[in-house]
Design an enzyme around this catalytic site. Structure first.
Site, PDB file in Angstrom:
ATOM      1  N   GLU A 128      15.422  71.867  -0.806  1.00 32.77           N
ATOM      2  CA  GLU A 128      16.623  70.981  -0.103  1.00 32.77           C
ATOM      3  C   GLU A 128      17.660  72.231   0.087  1.00 32.77           C
ATOM      4  O   GLU A 128      18.188  72.786  -0.815  1.00 32.77           O
ATOM      5  CB  GLU A 128      17.123  70.023  -0.755  1.00 32.77           C
ATOM      6  CG  GLU A 128      18.222  69.113   0.253  1.00 32.77           C
ATOM      7  CD  GLU A 128      18.807  67.939  -0.499  1.00 32.77           C
ATOM      8  OE1 GLU A 128      19.448  67.248   0.272  1.00 32.77           O
ATOM      9  OE2 GLU A 128      18.389  67.421  -1.771  1.00 32.77           O
ATOM     10  N   GLY A 268      23.246  71.155  -9.129  1.00 36.28           N
ATOM     11  CA  GLY A 268      23.314  70.449 -10.384  1.00 36.28           C
ATOM     12  C   GLY A 268      21.931  70.169 -10.712  1.00 36.28           C
ATOM     13  O   GLY A 268      21.464  70.080 -11.757  1.00 36.28           O
ATOM     14  N   ALA A 269      21.302  69.373  -9.644  1.00 44.05           N
ATOM     15  CA  ALA A 269      19.797  68.960  -9.953  1.00 44.05           C
ATOM     16  C   ALA A 269      19.289  68.575  -8.676  1.00 44.05           C
ATOM     17  O   ALA A 269      19.581  68.558  -7.779  1.00 44.05           O
ATOM     18  CB  ALA A 269      19.984  67.870 -10.852  1.00 44.05           C
ATOM     19  N   MET A 270      17.834  68.493  -8.531  1.00 38.16           N
ATOM     20  CA  MET A 270      17.186  67.951  -7.329  1.00 38.16           C
ATOM     21  C   MET A 270      16.114  67.187  -7.670  1.00 38.16           C
ATOM     22  O   MET A 270      15.603  66.950  -8.590  1.00 38.16           O
ATOM     23  CB  MET A 270      16.223  69.237  -6.675  1.00 38.16           C
ATOM     24  CG  MET A 270      15.779  69.019  -5.399  1.00 38.16           C
ATOM     25  SD  MET A 270      16.684  68.620  -4.276  1.00 38.16           S
ATOM     26  CE  MET A 270      15.854  67.668  -3.055  1.00 38.16           C
ATOM     27  N   ASN A 272      13.073  65.889  -6.314  1.00 39.66           N
ATOM     28  CA  ASN A 272      11.931  66.030  -5.865  1.00 39.66           C
ATOM     29  C   ASN A 272      11.148  64.914  -6.493  1.00 39.66           C
ATOM     30  O   ASN A 272      11.088  64.529  -7.639  1.00 39.66           O
ATOM     31  CB  ASN A 272      11.177  67.338  -6.260  1.00 39.66           C
ATOM     32  CG  ASN A 272      12.175  68.552  -6.263  1.00 39.66           C
ATOM     33  OD1 ASN A 272      12.505  68.842  -4.945  1.00 39.66           O
ATOM     34  ND2 ASN A 272      12.658  69.212  -7.287  1.00 39.66           N
ATOM     35  N   HIS A 304      21.552  59.705 -11.252  1.00 44.47           N
ATOM     36  CA  HIS A 304      21.654  59.950  -9.811  1.00 44.47           C
ATOM     37  C   HIS A 304      20.390  60.431  -9.092  1.00 44.47           C
ATOM     38  O   HIS A 304      19.834  60.130  -8.211  1.00 44.47           O
ATOM     39  CB  HIS A 304      22.704  61.060  -9.509  1.00 44.47           C
ATOM     40  CG  HIS A 304      23.003  61.678  -8.140  1.00 44.47           C
ATOM     41  ND1 HIS A 304      23.724  60.610  -7.319  1.00 44.47           N
ATOM     42  CD2 HIS A 304      22.334  62.362  -7.478  1.00 44.47           C
ATOM     43  CE1 HIS A 304      23.659  61.259  -6.108  1.00 44.47           C
ATOM     44  NE2 HIS A 304      22.900  62.452  -6.308  1.00 44.47           N
ATOM     45  N   GLU A 305      19.744  61.509 -10.063  1.00 45.71           N
ATOM     46  CA  GLU A 305      18.369  62.156  -9.369  1.00 45.71           C
ATOM     47  C   GLU A 305      17.332  61.152  -9.550  1.00 45.71           C
ATOM     48  O   GLU A 305      16.352  60.977  -8.475  1.00 45.71           O
ATOM     49  CB  GLU A 305      18.046  63.461  -9.960  1.00 45.71           C
ATOM     50  CG  GLU A 305      19.070  64.344 -10.195  1.00 45.71           C
ATOM     51  CD  GLU A 305      19.693  64.753  -8.763  1.00 45.71           C
ATOM     52  OE1 GLU A 305      18.634  64.441  -7.757  1.00 45.71           O
ATOM     53  OE2 GLU A 305      20.872  65.164  -8.445  1.00 45.71           O
ATOM     54  N   HIS A 308      17.574  58.281  -6.821  1.00 42.39           N
ATOM     55  CA  HIS A 308      17.006  58.888  -5.372  1.00 42.39           C
ATOM     56  C   HIS A 308      15.578  58.555  -5.126  1.00 42.39           C
ATOM     57  O   HIS A 308      15.351  58.774  -4.134  1.00 42.39           O
ATOM     58  CB  HIS A 308      17.212  60.604  -5.312  1.00 42.39           C
ATOM     59  CG  HIS A 308      18.608  60.954  -4.694  1.00 42.39           C
ATOM     60  ND1 HIS A 308      18.856  60.812  -3.690  1.00 42.39           N
ATOM     61  CD2 HIS A 308      19.193  62.144  -5.352  1.00 42.39           C
ATOM     62  CE1 HIS A 308      20.090  61.463  -3.484  1.00 42.39           C
ATOM     63  NE2 HIS A 308      20.321  61.879  -4.522  1.00 42.39           N
TER      64      HIS A 308
END
Length: 881
Positions: A128, A268-270, A272, A304-305, A308
Site C-alpha cells: 500500500e 505503523g502497520a499494514m 494485508n 485497527h489493522e 480493516h
C-alpha cells in the site's frame, strides 16, 4: 527518481478499467540479492471495453525476464516494456486469456521499503499504496479485485517460515536445501493487500473461537528471543476479535490470522488480508521496555489493522480518492474499541489533543485538503491526519446525527450491500440514508470541503422571561484552491449548566433543529431561544467534541472556571480549563515579547490544584487537567507572527508558578500514588502512573533540584516511570551531573534494545537548549542511529522537528537546516519518510519575519534541487505555493 511532481490524478477522471484480473498465481524464487517472480494472470475484458484497447500494466523499477500469452512467448513487437510500464497491444481475441509475466527484483538493495525488501534478514512486502508494481507488472489499482494463490520457495535454513495471505495449502522439501509453501486466499482483494513474509522468526500462538463456533489459529511472529514481549499484542488481538463481533456483528472469515513484526517499516502497520505486517514498535511490549503509552498504542493499532478485515479488505476503496472510506472509518472503530477498553472520557480528550496538534495545522496551512481529496500527484502524501483523524470525526458526527440505533442499521446495510466490492463515499452515505430515511447531502460536505469550520456564539439570559437566547454563526476559512465555502451541517452537543452544576431542563427550543441534546447547525446564522429555563445557566457547547470545529465565544472567565469545576461532561470540563490556560499563555507570551514579566491569575492556579487533588476524578483525567497546552498548541492559537521563544518562556513561567503554589499538595499526592503491586498495563494503573509523572515534574520545578526525579529514575520498576523521570532530568537538568549520569545509565542498560534506545533519542531530541541542534547532529553519529531505519529517523529528527519548538525554530535557522539536510539525504533512499519529515515546515508562514525568511529560503533551496523524488517534490511544491 523524477525531477517533476509527476502526473496530476483527478477524481473526476476516474474510469473503470478495460480489463479485469479475477485470478492471479504468484511464484517466488526467493533470494535476497535477486528474486524471480512468475505471475500468471487470468485476464478478462471488461463489459463494453473497446476490442482494440491495449493492456497497460503498472511497474516500478522492474526488469522483465519473460512474457507469455496463453502459454506462448509473446512476440517482441507485440509489447513495450520499461521499468515503469508494460504495454501489450496485440492480445487474443477471446474475452479471457492467460498472461504469464516473469520479473526480476532486488530485495536486499530495496531501501524504499516498498514492494519486496529484506528487513534484518527477513523477506517482507509492503504494497500500500502502490508497492505491488515493484513486484510484478499489474493493474495496480484498488478496484481490481483478484483471488490470489501464492507459491514461495527459499533456502530452508535462511527462511524456514514462508507466509502469505489466506490459508495454507501445501508445503514441502525441494532439492539443494530449499523448500516451498503454497497459500490461497479465497476472498478477492486488491493488489495493495498482498503480503509475503519469509525468514527465521519466533512465534507466539493461540486460538480464537468465533461467534459461530469456528476455530481460528492465531500467530504473532517476532525476532527470536522477543516472544514474551508479544503476549500483550496477542491479548489485544483476541479482545479486538470479540469486540468486533459484539459491537458491529463482524466475524473473522479465514482459518488463520497472522501478524509479523519487522524492524524496518515505513508505517505503523499494514492490514494485508490474514497476514498483518507490523512495525515491531507496535507489537513488542513488557514493563521493562514499554511505557503505558506504548501499551495503549499497541492495543489500538492491533485493533485497527484487525478491524480493516471488514472496513478495508472485505469492502475496499474504488480508487485512492476514497482512502478515508477505509482509514477514517477504521480509526473511528479503533477509537470506540479503546474507549470501551479504557476510559472513554480520557480517550476522547487524547483524540482531540492529537487532532488539534496534527490535523488542525494541516487544515490551516498549505497542505490542506478535503477528507476525500479531489486531486493528487503522489498518493503516499495523502496518508494524512485529515484522511485518518478528521475522517474518523466525520463518522462520529454521522453517528451523533443519526443516533446509535440508526447508525448501526446503516453499518449493517453497508456490510450487507457492499461485501466483496470496491466502493465510494457516496455508496457509504447511501447506506445510511436508506437505513435512516435522512437526507445527508449537506452533511456530505464534510468529505468534500477542506478547512476547519469556525463557530462563533454568544448567549444572554432573561430572568424575567426565563429564556436563554443563543446566537450561533458558522464560517469556513478559505484553503488552497478553495476560496468559497458552502455551509456545513454541524452537530453541536450542548447542555445548560445550572448554579449547582446540574443540567437544567427547558420547555422548548426555537430557531434551529434541537434534538437529543444536539443543536444541528445548517444555516450561516441561528438564533436559538430556550424557553422555560428557571435559572441563569452557563452554556456548555460542543460536549464530547461532537464536531471538529474551532469555537469563538464571549464566554466570561468566571463561566469557564465554573464549567471546569462543575460541567457533567468530562471533556467540556477539560476544555474549559485548557481554554483558560491557553488564553493565559497567549497573554503571557505577549508580555514576554514586550519585555515584561508574565502574571498569572490566582484563581486559575488554584483551580488546577483543586482538580489535581479531587479524588472523585480518575487519575488519568487529573493528569490531563494538570498538563498545560503544549508550545505548539499555543502557537496554533496565536496563528501569526509567532515567536516560539516567548511561548517557551511563558509556559515555563506558568509551570513554575503552579509548582510553587502546589508544592506541598503535589508532594503528598505523589507519595500517595506509590504502588508496590506488580506492574499491570490496565487503564487504572496507567492513569495512576500518568498522574505520578505529571506531579513529579511540578515537584522538581517547585524544589528546583533533580533529587525527586533521580530517585524515581533509580527506583523505577517499569519503563513509564523510568522514562518519565529521565525526560524531566533531560528537560531541566541535562547539563548537570544527575542529568548526564541518568542518560548514560539508560543508554548502557538498553544498548541492545533498539526500540528503547529510540526513547533515549526522543528524550534528547526534545531538550530545549541552545545547543540542541549540535546535540541532535552528534546523536546522528551514534552507532544506534541509522537513516536507513524509519524508526530511528522518526525518533530523533521527527521528534526534534515536531516537539522541540524552540530548537527547530531557532532564530538563526539552524534547526531548519538540520531537518532540510536530513530530508535531502533521505530522499535518495526512502522518499516516503523524506516527504513526511518535510511536512514539519507546513506552518512556516505563521512565524515571525526572521524565522519565516529562514524557512522559506531552505524550502526554496530544497525545491530547486535536481532529481527529487515525486513524493518530496510534491510536498515542497504545495508547501511553497
Amino acid at each position: 527518481m523524477r525531477t517533476e511532481s509527476g502526473q496530476i490524478f483527478r477524481l473526476e477522471d476516474y474510469k473503470p478499467s478495460a480489463y479485469l484480473i479475477p485470478g492471479i498465481a504468484l511464484d517466488f524464487a526467493l533470494d535476497a540479492d535477486e528474486t524471480l517472480v512468475t505471475a500468471r494472470l487470468r485476464v478478462e475484458r471488461a463489459e463494453n471495453a473497446p476490442d482494440n484497447a491495449p493492456l497497460e500494466l503498472d511497474g516500478d523499477a522492474l526488469t522483465l525476464e519473460a512474457l507469455r500469452i496463453n502459454g506462448a512467448d509473446a512476440p517482441v513487437s507485440s509489447y513495450e516494456a520499461t521499468p515503469d510500464k508494460l504495454t501489450i497491444r496485440k492480445l487474443p481475441e477471446e474475452r479471457e486469456f492467460e498472461l504469464t509475466i516473469v520479473t526480476r527484483v532486488l530485495p536486499s538493495s530495496n531501501t524504499t521499503l516498498m514492494g519486496l525488501y529484506v528487513s534484518s534478514g527477513v523477506f517482507c512486502t509492503q504494497c500500500e499504496a502502490e508497492g505491488f508494481r515493484r513486484i510484478t507488472y499489474f493493474l495496480d489499482r484498488p478496484d481490481i479485485l483478484s483471488v490470489y494463490t501464492v507459491r514461495m520457495e527459499a533456502d530452508r535454513k535462511a527462511a524456514p517460515l514462508l507466509l502469505s495471505n489466506g490459508n495454507p495449502v501445501e508445503s514441502g522439501a525441494l532439492e539443494n536445501g530449499r523448500h516451498f509453501a503454497v497459500w490461497h486466499d479465497p476472498f478477492p482483494k486488491p493488489s495493495y493487500l498482498f503480503a509475503l513474509v519469509a525468514g527465521d522468526l519466533g512465534v507466539v500462538t493461540d486460538s480464537f473461537t468465533t461467534a459461530s463456533g469456528r476455530e481460528v489459529s492465531l500467530g504473532i511472529y517476532v525476532e527470536h528471543g522477543k516472544e514474551e514481549r508479544a503476549a500483550y499484542a496477542m491479548d489485544a488481538l483476541k479482545r479486538s476479535m470479540r469486540w468486533d463481533e459484539e459491537r458491529f456483528g463482524r466475524e473473522y472469515d479465514l482459518d488463520v490470522f497472522n501478524i509479523v513484526a519487522v524492524s524496518d517499516f515505513n508505517m505503523g502497520a499494514m492490514e494485508n488480508k490474514g497476514l498483518n505486517v507490523f512495525n515491531d514498535k507496535y507489537v513488542l511490549a513488557d514493563a521493562e521496555t514499554a511505557t503505558d503509552v506504548d501499551f495503549a498504542n499497541i492495543e489500538a493499532i492491533i485493533a485497527h489493522e484487525y478491524f480493516h478485515n471488514w472496513t478495508g479488505n472485505r469492502i475496499t476503496c474504488r480508487d485512492w480518492f476514497q482512502l478515508c472510506l477505509k482509514e477514517g472509518l477504521t480509526v473511528f472503530r479503533d477509537h470506540e474499541f479503546s474507549a470501551d477498553e479504557r476510559s472513554r472520557a480520557v480517550k476522547r480528550i487524547g483524540e482531540v489533543r492529537a487532532l488539534r496538534a496534527h490535523q488542525f495545522p494541516e487544515d490551516q496551512g498549505p497542505l490542506a485538503h478535503p477528507v476525500r481529496p479531489r486531486r493528487y500527484r503522489e498518493i503516499n502524501n495523502f496518508y494524512t491526519a485529515t484522511v485518518y483523524e478528521k475522517g474518523s470525526e466525520v463518522v462520529r458526527m454521522l453517528r451523533t446525527i443519526l443516533g446509535e440505533e440508526a447508525f448501526r442499521a446503516g453499518m449493517d446495510l453497508y456490510f450487507e450491500r457492499h461485501d466483496g466490492q470496491a466502493v465510494t463515499i457516496e455508496d457509504f452515505l447511501k447506506a445510511f440514508e436508506d437505513a435512516s430515511g435522512r437526507d445527508l447531502t449537506q452533511f456530505a460536505l464534510w468529505y468534500h470541503q477542506a478547512g476547519t469550520p469556525n463557530v462563533a456564539l454568544s448567549s444572554r439570559y432573561d430572568a424575567e422571561a426565563k429564556t436563554l437566547t443563543v446566537e450561533i454563526e458558522q464560517s469556513v476559512p478559505p484553503t488552497p484552491s478553495e476560496s468559497r465555502k458552502r455551509l456545513m451541517h454541524i452537530p453541536l452537543a450542548f447542555g445548560l449548566v445550572g448554579p449547582e452544576g446540574e443540567d437544567l431542563a427547558y420547555e422548548s427550543a426555537e430557531g434551529a433543529v434541537v434534538e437529543n441534546g444536539v443543536i444541528h447547525l445548517r444555516k450561516r446564522r441561528h438564533t436559538i431561544v430556550f424557553k422555560g429555563v428557571n435559572a441563569r445557566p452557563v452554556f456548555s457547547v460542543n460536549r464530547g467534541f461532537s464536531a471538529p470545529v474551532t469555537l469563538c465565544s464571549e464566554g466570561r472567565t468566571a463561566d469557564r472556571l465554573f464549567l471546569a469545576r462543575h460541567d457533567s461532561d468530562p471533556f467540556s470540563r477539560w476544555q474549559a480549563l485548557t481554554t483558560l490556560f491557553t488564553d493565559t499563555l497567549i497573554a503571557a507570551s505577549k508580555a514576554v515579547r514586550g519585555g515584561k514579566e508574565p502574571a498569572f491569575a490566582d484563581d486559575l492556579v488554584q483551580l488546577g490544584l483543586d482538580l489535581a487533588a479531587d479524588a472523585t476524578l480518575e487519575e488519568a483525567f487529573r493528569a490531563l487537567v494538570l498538563t498545560l497546552p503544549s508550545e505548539a498548541d499555543v502557537a496554533r492559537e496565536i496563528g501569526h507572527d509567532i515567536d516560539p521563544d516567548a511561548i517557551h518562556t511563558a509556559r515555563r513561567a506558568l509551570l513554575e508558578t503552579i509548582a510553587r503554589a502546589g508544592r506541598e499538595t503535589f508532594g503528598d499526592l505523589y507519595e500517595g500514588l506509590h504502588d508496590n503491586a506488580p506492574f499491570s498495563p490496565d487503564a487504572r494503573s496507567a492513569g495512576r502512573r500518568a498522574l505520578r509523572n505529571t506531579l513529579l515534574e511540578y515537584l522538581v520545578l517547585g524544589e528546583g533540584t533533580p533529587q525527586a526525579a533521580r530517585r524515581q529514575f533509580d527506583d523505577a520498576d517499569n519503563m513509564t516511570e523510568r522514562a518519565g523521570a529521565l525526560t524531566i532530568l533531560a528537560q531541566y537538568f541535562h547539563d548537570t551531573e544527575d542529568g548526564r549520569a541518568a542518560l548514560a545509565a539508560f543508554e548502557e542498560r538498553y544498548r541492545d534494545t533498539p526500540l528503547v534506545l529510540d526513547k533515549w533519542l526522543q528524550i534528547q531530541a526534545m531538550i530545549p537548549s541552545e545547543g540542541a541542534v549540535s546535540l541532535v547532529r552528534s546523536l546522528m553519529e551514534h552507532p544506534h542511529f541509522s537513516l536507513a531505519n524509519p524508526n530511528r529517523v522518526r525518533a530523533l529528527i521527527g521528534t526534534f522537528s515536531m516537539a522541540n519548538q524552540t530548537a527547530f525554530h531557532s532564530a538563526d535557522g539552524e534547526g531548519y537546516r538540520l531537518v532540510a539536510d536530513t530530508v535531502l539525504a533521505l530522499d535518495g533512499q526512502n522518499p516516503q519518510v523524506a516527504a513526511r519529515l518535510a511536512t514539519a515546515f507546513r506552518s512556516w508562514r505563521s512565524l515571525d519575519k526572521g524565522r519565516r525568511e529562514h524557512a522559506r529560503a531552505l524550502l526554496a533551496d530544497m525545491a530547486g534541487r535536481e532529481n527529487l523524488s515525486r513524493d518530496l517534490a510534491d510536498i515542497l511544491e504545495r508547501t511553497l505555493a
